[in-house]
Design a protein around this motif. Structure first.
Motif, short mmCIF file in Angstrom:
data_model
loop_
_atom_site.label_atom_id
_atom_site.label_comp_id
_atom_site.label_asym_id
_atom_site.label_seq_id
_atom_site.Cartn_x
_atom_site.Cartn_y
_atom_site.Cartn_z
N THR A 67 2.24 -15.91 1.59
CA THR A 67 2.14 -16.03 3.04
C THR A 67 1.10 -15.11 3.65
N LEU A 68 1.09 -13.85 3.20
CA LEU A 68 0.22 -12.84 3.82
C LEU A 68 -1.04 -12.55 3.01
N GLY A 69 -1.02 -12.92 1.75
CA GLY A 69 -2.17 -12.66 0.89
C GLY A 69 -1.93 -11.46 -0.02
N PHE A 70 -2.67 -11.47 -1.10
CA PHE A 70 -2.53 -10.43 -2.12
C PHE A 70 -2.80 -9.03 -1.59
N PRO A 71 -3.90 -8.82 -0.82
CA PRO A 71 -4.18 -7.45 -0.35
C PRO A 71 -3.06 -6.88 0.54
N GLN A 72 -2.51 -7.68 1.46
CA GLN A 72 -1.44 -7.19 2.32
C GLN A 72 -0.18 -6.91 1.51
N ALA A 73 0.10 -7.75 0.53
CA ALA A 73 1.28 -7.54 -0.31
C ALA A 73 1.15 -6.26 -1.13
N VAL A 74 -0.04 -6.04 -1.69
CA VAL A 74 -0.26 -4.82 -2.47
C VAL A 74 -0.13 -3.59 -1.58
N ALA A 75 -0.70 -3.67 -0.38
CA ALA A 75 -0.56 -2.54 0.56
C ALA A 75 0.92 -2.27 0.83
N ALA A 76 1.67 -3.33 1.10
CA ALA A 76 3.10 -3.17 1.39
C ALA A 76 3.84 -2.58 0.20
N LEU A 77 3.49 -3.04 -0.99
CA LEU A 77 4.13 -2.51 -2.19
C LEU A 77 3.87 -1.01 -2.32
N THR A 78 2.65 -0.58 -2.04
CA THR A 78 2.35 0.86 -2.11
C THR A 78 3.12 1.63 -1.04
N TRP A 79 3.31 1.04 0.15
CA TRP A 79 4.07 1.72 1.20
C TRP A 79 5.54 1.87 0.79
N ILE A 80 6.08 0.82 0.17
CA ILE A 80 7.47 0.89 -0.32
C ILE A 80 7.56 1.96 -1.41
N GLU A 81 6.60 1.96 -2.32
CA GLU A 81 6.62 2.94 -3.41
C GLU A 81 6.37 4.37 -2.93
N ASP A 82 5.74 4.54 -1.76
CA ASP A 82 5.64 5.89 -1.18
C ASP A 82 7.03 6.51 -1.05
N VAL A 83 8.01 5.66 -0.77
CA VAL A 83 9.38 6.12 -0.55
C VAL A 83 10.22 6.02 -1.82
N THR A 84 10.09 4.91 -2.56
CA THR A 84 10.95 4.71 -3.73
C THR A 84 10.48 5.49 -4.95
N ASP A 85 9.19 5.71 -5.07
CA ASP A 85 8.62 6.37 -6.24
C ASP A 85 7.64 7.46 -5.80
N PRO A 86 8.12 8.46 -5.06
CA PRO A 86 7.17 9.47 -4.57
C PRO A 86 6.50 10.21 -5.72
N ALA A 87 5.24 10.56 -5.48
CA ALA A 87 4.49 11.35 -6.47
C ALA A 87 5.19 12.70 -6.63
N PRO A 88 5.07 13.33 -7.79
CA PRO A 88 5.73 14.63 -8.01
C PRO A 88 5.40 15.65 -6.92
N ALA A 89 4.16 15.67 -6.45
CA ALA A 89 3.79 16.63 -5.39
C ALA A 89 4.53 16.31 -4.11
N ASP A 90 4.70 15.00 -3.80
CA ASP A 90 5.45 14.61 -2.61
C ASP A 90 6.92 15.00 -2.73
N ALA A 91 7.48 14.81 -3.93
CA ALA A 91 8.88 15.14 -4.15
C ALA A 91 9.10 16.65 -4.00
N ALA A 92 8.16 17.44 -4.47
CA ALA A 92 8.29 18.89 -4.35
C ALA A 92 8.24 19.35 -2.90
N ARG A 93 7.45 18.62 -2.08
CA ARG A 93 7.34 18.95 -0.65
C ARG A 93 8.50 18.37 0.14
N GLY A 94 9.26 17.45 -0.47
CA GLY A 94 10.36 16.83 0.25
C GLY A 94 9.93 15.67 1.11
N SER A 95 8.75 15.08 0.84
CA SER A 95 8.26 13.95 1.62
C SER A 95 8.95 12.67 1.25
#
Length: 114
Positions: A86-114
């Protein structure tokens, strides 16, 4: 959503205009109760709408709230994948990365509590 859970800009508007925030919160509650969808389905729909709107902040917010409501990270990621046709591959990939910002935070983000 509690006023303290809002992003800083939205939280400031809510503090300065509590009557608007109250009306907005009541509208959200009324919309949630207006039909037969259960809470989990409603959360996934709201996530999909945030993805469609291209709102990174709303995707982050609905992802956090979905996890708090015991939805699986895999289900949230599937919503992003469902947006490909519906939205296209680029928008879906962007959304997936936004979801993963929360579900799979980078170790540095986890250490900061982000």
């Amino acid at each position: 959503m509690d006023q303290q859970q809002l992003p800083s800009e939205a939280g400031e508007v809510a503090k300065r205009h509590p009557e608007i925030w109250k009306a907005y919160a009541e509208l959200g509650k009324a919309c949630s109760e207006a039909g037969p969808l259960d809470k989990a389905t409603s959360r996934l729909v709201k996530l999909a709408l945030a993805i469609g709107a291209g709102s990174e902040g709303a995707v982050h917010s609905h992802t956090r709230r979905a996890l708090d409501e015991s939805l699986s990270p895999e289900a949230l990621k599937q919503v992003a994948l469902l947006s490909i046709p519906t939205l296209g591959f680029p928008q879906a990939v962007a959304a997936l990365t936004w979801i993963e910002d929360v579900t799979d935070p980078a170790p540095a983000d986890a250490a900061r509590g982000s």
